[in-house]
Motif scaffolding. Structure first.
Motif, PDB file in Angstrom:
ATOM      1  N   THR A   1       0.828  -1.207   0.000  1.00 52.55           N
ATOM      2  CA  THR A   1       0.000   0.000   0.000  1.00 52.55           C
ATOM      3  C   THR A   1       0.864   1.259   0.000  1.00 52.55           C
ATOM      4  O   THR A   1       0.655   2.178  -0.795  1.00 52.55           O
ATOM      5  N   VAL A   2       1.843   1.288   0.901  1.00 48.14           N
ATOM      6  CA  VAL A   2       2.731   2.454   0.998  1.00 48.14           C
ATOM      7  C   VAL A   2       3.510   2.647  -0.302  1.00 48.14           C
ATOM      8  O   VAL A   2       3.646   3.765  -0.808  1.00 48.14           O
TER       9      VAL A   2
ATOM     10  N   SER B   1       6.959  -6.225   8.485  1.00 54.30           N
ATOM     11  CA  SER B   1       6.352  -7.320   7.728  1.00 54.30           C
ATOM     12  C   SER B   1       4.859  -7.065   7.593  1.00 54.30           C
ATOM     13  O   SER B   1       4.314  -6.129   8.158  1.00 54.30           O
ATOM     14  N   ASP B   2       4.218  -7.911   6.816  1.00 54.51           N
ATOM     15  CA  ASP B   2       2.779  -7.776   6.611  1.00 54.51           C
ATOM     16  C   ASP B   2       2.004  -8.765   7.482  1.00 54.51           C
ATOM     17  O   ASP B   2       0.975  -9.299   7.094  1.00 54.51           O
ATOM     18  N   VAL B   3       2.535  -9.016   8.687  1.00 53.31           N
ATOM     19  CA  VAL B   3       1.910 -10.002   9.568  1.00 53.31           C
ATOM     20  C   VAL B   3       0.512  -9.557   9.969  1.00 53.31           C
ATOM     21  O   VAL B   3      -0.445 -10.321   9.927  1.00 53.31           O
ATOM     22  N   GLU B   4       0.391  -8.300  10.362  1.00 50.23           N
ATOM     23  CA  GLU B   4      -0.909  -7.790  10.796  1.00 50.23           C
ATOM     24  C   GLU B   4      -1.437  -6.815   9.750  1.00 50.23           C
ATOM     25  O   GLU B   4      -0.949  -5.698   9.612  1.00 50.23           O
ATOM     26  N   ALA B   5      -2.418  -7.264   8.990  1.00 52.96           N
ATOM     27  CA  ALA B   5      -2.937  -6.451   7.891  1.00 52.96           C
ATOM     28  C   ALA B   5      -3.844  -5.347   8.418  1.00 52.96           C
ATOM     29  O   ALA B   5      -4.789  -5.613   9.167  1.00 52.96           O
ATOM     30  N   PRO B   6      -3.559  -4.094   8.056  1.00 50.30           N
ATOM     31  CA  PRO B   6      -4.409  -2.991   8.500  1.00 50.30           C
ATOM     32  C   PRO B   6      -5.770  -3.012   7.811  1.00 50.30           C
ATOM     33  O   PRO B   6      -5.908  -3.494   6.688  1.00 50.30           O
ATOM     34  N   THR B   7      -6.748  -2.484   8.505  1.00 50.16           N
ATOM     35  CA  THR B   7      -8.100  -2.382   7.964  1.00 50.16           C
ATOM     36  C   THR B   7      -8.412  -0.913   7.691  1.00 50.16           C
ATOM     37  O   THR B   7      -8.305  -0.073   8.589  1.00 50.16           O
TER      38      THR B   7
ATOM     39  N   VAL C   1      -7.286   5.182  -3.652  1.00 53.07           N
ATOM     40  CA  VAL C   1      -7.693   4.226  -2.613  1.00 53.07           C
ATOM     41  C   VAL C   1      -8.224   2.948  -3.261  1.00 53.07           C
ATOM     42  O   VAL C   1      -7.950   1.831  -2.805  1.00 53.07           O
ATOM     43  N   ASP C   2      -8.956   3.110  -4.335  1.00 50.00           N
ATOM     44  CA  ASP C   2      -9.495   1.962  -5.051  1.00 50.00           C
ATOM     45  C   ASP C   2      -8.373   1.087  -5.607  1.00 50.00           C
ATOM     46  O   ASP C   2      -8.451  -0.143  -5.599  1.00 50.00           O
ATOM     47  N   LEU C   3      -7.310   1.738  -6.076  1.00 50.01           N
ATOM     48  CA  LEU C   3      -6.144   0.997  -6.574  1.00 50.01           C
ATOM     49  C   LEU C   3      -5.540   0.149  -5.455  1.00 50.01           C
ATOM     50  O   LEU C   3      -5.200  -1.017  -5.658  1.00 50.01           O
ATOM     51  N   VAL C   4      -5.435   0.744  -4.275  1.00 49.53           N
ATOM     52  CA  VAL C   4      -4.890   0.028  -3.121  1.00 49.53           C
ATOM     53  C   VAL C   4      -5.752  -1.187  -2.788  1.00 49.53           C
ATOM     54  O   VAL C   4      -5.254  -2.299  -2.591  1.00 49.53           O
ATOM     55  N   VAL C   5      -7.060  -0.969  -2.746  1.00 49.38           N
ATOM     56  CA  VAL C   5      -7.981  -2.054  -2.411  1.00 49.38           C
ATOM     57  C   VAL C   5      -7.893  -3.184  -3.442  1.00 49.38           C
ATOM     58  O   VAL C   5      -7.991  -4.364  -3.108  1.00 49.38           O
TER      59      VAL C   5
END
Length: 322
Positions: free
Chosen positions: A132-133, A172-178, A210-214
């Motif tokens: 995302t970043v 890491s991507d262990v905990e995915a943000p919502t 944002v849509d691209l990220v999703v």
């Protein structure tokens, strides 16, 4: 300054400046395929020898004092001209240097305009923080240690912020943000800016990011169903393609393309590209190759999923898939 960036920044050009710009053969080849727009008169069209040629073939005379910008879909949408140019691009087989007329457009919902200063349309989507970043940094966003992802619009005097339950700095991507919501703040007083006060071009492009990220950074490695705006764009492309190919057995709905043939009725999803018949899914594998350009798309951007859907529609209609 690229032509796409000029569109996004809504840079105004005088008629004299456009004359000079058009003297450059490379720029002329690209700019002549883009729709120009006069914000004062709402006139639009393609530059042609110092005039504008609109989607209905009318020549519009320009005054020396006129200021034009490269039209964003929001300009054409609110001027009720968007669909006219979509049809025109197909009729003339114009391939634009980037997605302009068929760019995904995002407009505020009634709730966003009337009852909230925040957009929660992407609330609940989980995304991969590193991806995302990386995606958003390439599109002008920065990471704020306290508030998350934001993009500053100095000229307009506000910043857009994407809030999420996340630590964007996790290794890491262990905990995915919502994702939670998108909000705009005034740069002077830090107060929330109502959605109705946000420039339509900026609102659309923020939501497009944002849509691209999703779509691209969604958790699980599986893209969610394409957004409403993406399916609208594909639906418009499908309608114009069906008209161009003279496919009379095709009907484009909000989320599906319906194709009626002697072998039965088929449904083609505008998001996933999946085909079903009588409720049963038909597995048709898309072959990604250099030859996919045989299906005309009116922009240069690489969009294999849209090309795949248009190809499937044509093959279904012609009875070559059953």
């Amino acid at each position: 300054l690229s032509l796409e960036q000029a569109m996004l920044s809504q840079t105004l050009f005088s008629v004299a400046e456009l004359h000079r710009i058009m003297e450059h053969p490379v720029v002329k080849a690209m700019l002549s395929k883009l729709v120009l727009f006069n914000p004062e008169t709402q006139a639009s069209g393609f530059w042609q020898d110092g005039h504008l040629l609109n989607a209905e073939g009318e020549k519009i005379t320009l005054k020396a004092s006129d200021k034009l910008l490269i039209a964003h879909p929001s300009h054409l949408f609110y001027a009720v001209q968007w669909d006219l140019y979509q049809k025109y691009l197909f009729d003339k087989e114009i391939k634009q240097p980037f997605k302009q007329v068929f760019r995904e457009l995002y407009v505020p919902t009634k709730d966003e305009l009337e009852t909230s200063n925040r957009s929660e349309r992407y609330q609940g989507h989980q995304v991969q923080p590193q991806k995302t970043v990386a995606l958003l940094r390439g599109r002008g966003w920065t990471v704020n240690y306290e508030e998350g992802l934001q993009r500053v619009y100095h000229k307009e005097g506000f910043r857009a912020t994407i809030y999420a339950a996340a630590d964007w700095y996790t290794p890491s991507d262990v905990e995915a943000p919502t994702l939670e919501y998108v909000v705009f703040y005034n740069l002077k007083d830090g107060k929330e800016v109502p959605m109705k006060e946000i420039n339509p071009v900026i609102f659309s492009e923020v939501m497009r990011d944002v849509d691209l990220v999703v779509s691209v950074a969604h958790v699980g490695g599986v893209d969610p169903e394409a957004s409403h705006s993406t399916m609208q764009m594909r639906g418009a492309l499908a309608r114009e393609s069906a008209r161009l190919f003279k496919l009379t057995n095709v009907e484009v709905k909000e989320r599906y393309i319906l194709v009626k043939t002697e072998h039965g009725d088929y449904s083609l999803h505008l998001g996933s590209g999946m085909i079903s018949k009588g409720g049963l899914q038909i597995n048709v594998v898309a072959v990604q190759s250099q030859h996919r350009g045989r299906v005309f798309l009116p922009f240069v951007d690489d969009d294999p999923k849209t090309a795949e859907i248009i190809s499937k529609m044509k093959l279904l209609s012609e009875g070559k898939i059953y």
